[in-house]
Motif scaffolding. Structure first.
Motif, PDB file in Angstrom:
ATOM      1  N   UNK A   1      19.722  24.269  34.907  1.00  0.00           N
ATOM      2  CA  UNK A   1      20.672  25.093  34.105  1.00  0.00           C
ATOM      3  C   UNK A   1      20.147  26.482  33.900  1.00  0.00           C
ATOM      4  N   UNK A   2      20.985  27.443  33.943  1.00  0.00           N
ATOM      5  CA  UNK A   2      20.772  29.022  33.770  1.00  0.00           C
ATOM      6  C   UNK A   2      21.520  29.212  32.589  1.00  0.00           C
ATOM      7  N   UNK A   3      20.856  30.018  31.624  1.00  0.00           N
ATOM      8  CA  UNK A   3      21.301  30.452  30.535  1.00  0.00           C
ATOM      9  C   UNK A   3      21.348  31.789  30.379  1.00  0.00           C
ATOM     10  N   UNK A   4      22.543  32.455  29.521  1.00  0.00           N
ATOM     11  CA  UNK A   4      22.927  33.765  29.372  1.00  0.00           C
ATOM     12  C   UNK A   4      23.160  33.909  27.967  1.00  0.00           C
ATOM     13  N   UNK A  26      24.859  23.562  35.303  1.00  0.00           N
ATOM     14  CA  UNK A  26      24.938  22.238  34.889  1.00  0.00           C
ATOM     15  C   UNK A  26      25.882  22.063  33.722  1.00  0.00           C
ATOM     16  N   UNK A  27      26.328  21.019  33.325  1.00  0.00           N
ATOM     17  CA  UNK A  27      27.025  20.862  31.910  1.00  0.00           C
ATOM     18  C   UNK A  27      26.458  20.775  30.862  1.00  0.00           C
ATOM     19  N   UNK A  28      26.372  21.637  29.960  1.00  0.00           N
ATOM     20  CA  UNK A  28      25.876  22.210  28.862  1.00  0.00           C
ATOM     21  C   UNK A  28      25.613  20.865  27.789  1.00  0.00           C
ATOM     22  N   UNK A  29      26.740  20.022  27.776  1.00  0.00           N
ATOM     23  CA  UNK A  29      26.833  18.899  26.880  1.00  0.00           C
ATOM     24  C   UNK A  29      25.724  17.844  27.363  1.00  0.00           C
ATOM     25  N   UNK A  78      27.323  27.606  24.143  1.00  0.00           N
ATOM     26  CA  UNK A  78      26.892  27.246  22.844  1.00  0.00           C
ATOM     27  C   UNK A  78      26.699  28.556  22.041  1.00  0.00           C
ATOM     28  N   UNK A  79      27.200  28.312  20.879  1.00  0.00           N
ATOM     29  CA  UNK A  79      27.561  29.594  20.100  1.00  0.00           C
ATOM     30  C   UNK A  79      26.462  29.218  18.791  1.00  0.00           C
ATOM     31  N   UNK A  80      26.281  30.739  18.204  1.00  0.00           N
ATOM     32  CA  UNK A  80      25.479  30.588  16.815  1.00  0.00           C
ATOM     33  C   UNK A  80      26.113  31.592  16.135  1.00  0.00           C
ATOM     34  N   UNK A  97      17.420  24.947  26.148  1.00  0.00           N
ATOM     35  CA  UNK A  97      18.348  23.690  26.494  1.00  0.00           C
ATOM     36  C   UNK A  97      17.414  22.890  27.319  1.00  0.00           C
ATOM     37  N   UNK A  98      17.243  21.376  27.083  1.00  0.00           N
ATOM     38  CA  UNK A  98      16.633  20.534  27.904  1.00  0.00           C
ATOM     39  C   UNK A  98      17.191  19.225  27.727  1.00  0.00           C
ATOM     40  N   UNK A  99      17.349  18.593  28.803  1.00  0.00           N
ATOM     41  CA  UNK A  99      17.906  17.080  28.697  1.00  0.00           C
ATOM     42  C   UNK A  99      17.361  16.151  28.027  1.00  0.00           C
ATOM     43  N   UNK A 100      15.945  16.219  27.622  1.00  0.00           N
ATOM     44  CA  UNK A 100      14.818  14.996  27.520  1.00  0.00           C
ATOM     45  C   UNK A 100      14.806  15.266  25.701  1.00  0.00           C
ATOM     46  N   UNK A 101      15.267  16.353  25.043  1.00  0.00           N
ATOM     47  CA  UNK A 101      14.740  16.397  23.889  1.00  0.00           C
ATOM     48  C   UNK A 101      15.402  15.383  22.838  1.00  0.00           C
TER      49      UNK A 101
END
Length: 125
Positions: A1-4, A26-29, A78-80, A97-101
């Motif tokens: 996944x790429x994050x901006x 990837x799907x962020x959820x 995702x927002x803050x 982000x990480x799928x394993x956390x």
């Protein structure tokens, strides 16, 4: 996944800012996502996180009641939302982000494999 990440800026004490972290690839959820921040001369610190799938949220004590993390699955973002900002909130903010956390390790930045570029938040009069 790429994050901006985006949305940083200069705001007066007591003001508000909203940061965005747009995901692609990837799907962020499917990922646990979090916001961290790093001020000059300080270590990177956890701000807020959202567990994948369940959406359970966790906040640092320093921002609890002022910041809100949220996720828009349709926008894959995702927002803050940051309210009642203080000068000590000044930092570069990063989304991760990480799928394993798992919930117990959400505050640990070395456990995240995917990072967006930072966005500067400055709270000053």
């Amino acid at each position: 996944v790429q994050l901006q990440a985006s949305g940083g800026g200069l705001v007066q004490p007591g003001g508000s800012l909203s940061l965005s972290c747009a995901a692609s690839g990837r799907t962020i959820s499917s990922y646990t996502t979090a916001w961290f921040r790093q001020a000059p001369g300080k270590e990177r610190e956890f701000v807020a996180g959202m567990k994948r799938s369940s959406g359970t949220t966790v906040y640092a004590d320093s921002v609890k009641g002022r910041f809100t993390i949220s996720r828009d699955n349709a926008e894959n973002t995702v927002y803050l939302q940051m309210n009642s900002l203080k000068p000590e909130d000044t930092a570069v903010y990063y989304c991760a982000a990480d799928p394993r956390i798992i919930l117990s390790s959400m505050r640990s930045h070395p456990d995240y494999d995917y990072w967006g570029q930072g966005t500067q938040v400055t709270v000053s009069s």
